[in-house]
Design an enzyme around this catalytic site. Sequence first.
Site, PDB file in Angstrom:
ATOM      1  N   SER A   1      24.158  61.844  43.111  1.00 23.67           N
ATOM      2  CA  SER A   1      22.808  61.421  42.730  1.00 23.67           C
ATOM      3  C   SER A   1      22.766  60.409  41.599  1.00 23.67           C
ATOM      4  O   SER A   1      21.806  59.637  41.494  1.00 23.67           O
ATOM      5  CB  SER A   1      21.969  62.644  42.341  1.00 23.67           C
ATOM      6  OG  SER A   1      22.587  63.372  41.291  1.00 23.67           O
TER       7      SER A   1
ATOM      8  N   ASP B   1      15.012  64.086  34.083  1.00 22.64           N
ATOM      9  CA  ASP B   1      14.702  65.400  34.648  1.00 22.64           C
ATOM     10  C   ASP B   1      15.654  66.423  34.038  1.00 22.64           C
ATOM     11  O   ASP B   1      16.156  66.221  32.938  1.00 22.64           O
ATOM     12  CB  ASP B   1      14.756  65.374  36.181  1.00 22.64           C
ATOM     13  CG  ASP B   1      16.129  64.976  36.727  1.00 22.64           C
ATOM     14  OD1 ASP B   1      17.105  64.959  35.956  1.00 22.64           O
ATOM     15  OD2 ASP B   1      16.225  64.695  37.936  1.00 22.64           O
TER      16      ASP B   1
ATOM     17  N   HIS C   1      19.504  64.402  35.174  1.00 26.14           N
ATOM     18  CA  HIS C   1      19.817  62.979  35.241  1.00 26.14           C
ATOM     19  C   HIS C   1      19.284  62.202  34.036  1.00 26.14           C
ATOM     20  O   HIS C   1      18.170  62.464  33.570  1.00 26.14           O
ATOM     21  CB  HIS C   1      19.245  62.387  36.534  1.00 26.14           C
ATOM     22  CG  HIS C   1      19.691  63.111  37.758  1.00 26.14           C
ATOM     23  ND1 HIS C   1      18.920  64.070  38.374  1.00 26.14           N
ATOM     24  CD2 HIS C   1      20.839  63.017  38.475  1.00 26.14           C
ATOM     25  CE1 HIS C   1      19.574  64.550  39.428  1.00 26.14           C
ATOM     26  NE2 HIS C   1      20.739  63.931  39.507  1.00 26.14           N
TER      27      HIS C   1
END
Length: 332
Positions: free
Chosen positions: A23, A296, A299
């Site tokens: 991600s 978040d 990240h």
Amino acid sequence: MVLSEENGGHDNEIKGMFVFGSSLVDNGNNNFLPNSMAKANYFPYGIDFPFGPSGRFTNGKNVIDLLGDQLHLPFIPAFADPSTRGIRMIHGVNYASGASGILDDTGLLAGEVISLNQQMRNFETVTLPELEAEMGMQSREFLKNYLFVVGTGGNDYTFNYFLKPSNESVSLEAFTANLTHSLSKQLSESNWMLSMVKAASNGRCNYALNKAAHLFNAHLKSLVDAIKPKMPGSDLVFVNSYKIIVDIMKRSVSQGFKDTSNACCEVGSLREGGNGILCKRDGKVCEERNSHVFFDGLHPTEAVNILIASKAYNSSFKTEAYPMNIKQLAMY
């Protein structure tokens, strides 16, 4: 991270990037996976990105976009996007998939993911033949001017080792050794070449994850030296993004960061059906995003990504970029 580029006879210009990983470098591939729970294609993700929510797990640009800026490259298209074919691939392709890892079973808790092995197969069996046809030459002729970036590793601990009961009898050292061996095998057996491997954790104060990050980083740095004889046509660079983030947190005030622990966005709680990591869909978001380290629950913000990309490209410290930085690699 580990970075590499094929060398020999090029004109010191990197013409594009092929990106693999999870991600931290995914730019929208998971958008096209109907059964994936690891998606960032909704607000407030992309609140500061030119095209809004795109599947990038941050508020603006991710580290690949910013590294591309340093190399004067356009945005790299996502492989899973049906329009990523033909001339659109000329500057590279991004294959990364949020929640994936080095091991094939990493990330299955998030539903559908594209494993690192499958990402590599997508490059070899789909992109490479199409690029050879598009450019009218063999891959060995044009790949020497491309950077291969692999940003992975953390999920193998977060969403595998520390969550699966079957790993209870396996020591962290043994798991890390197996993880590094798997990565080494994936890279050295590839007919093309590799590149950027993301360090294990994100810098938060979690003793177990921090210990794993230190151990994995040590193995990765050693891997750069050990694997070089097996890959004579490539140069590798290890970028320690874990250390870069930890240093940002230690010197947060001088670097302009006011919050080093709280998520900038409203995180969907487990009680609300969220996973405690990703932003809540259409949830609240902080106004001073440049002063937060994390966007978040996992990240980093674009502000942190800017520093990671800058260090990867320019750092003169071998503790951050080893044995050279990307700028030196491009000119090597």
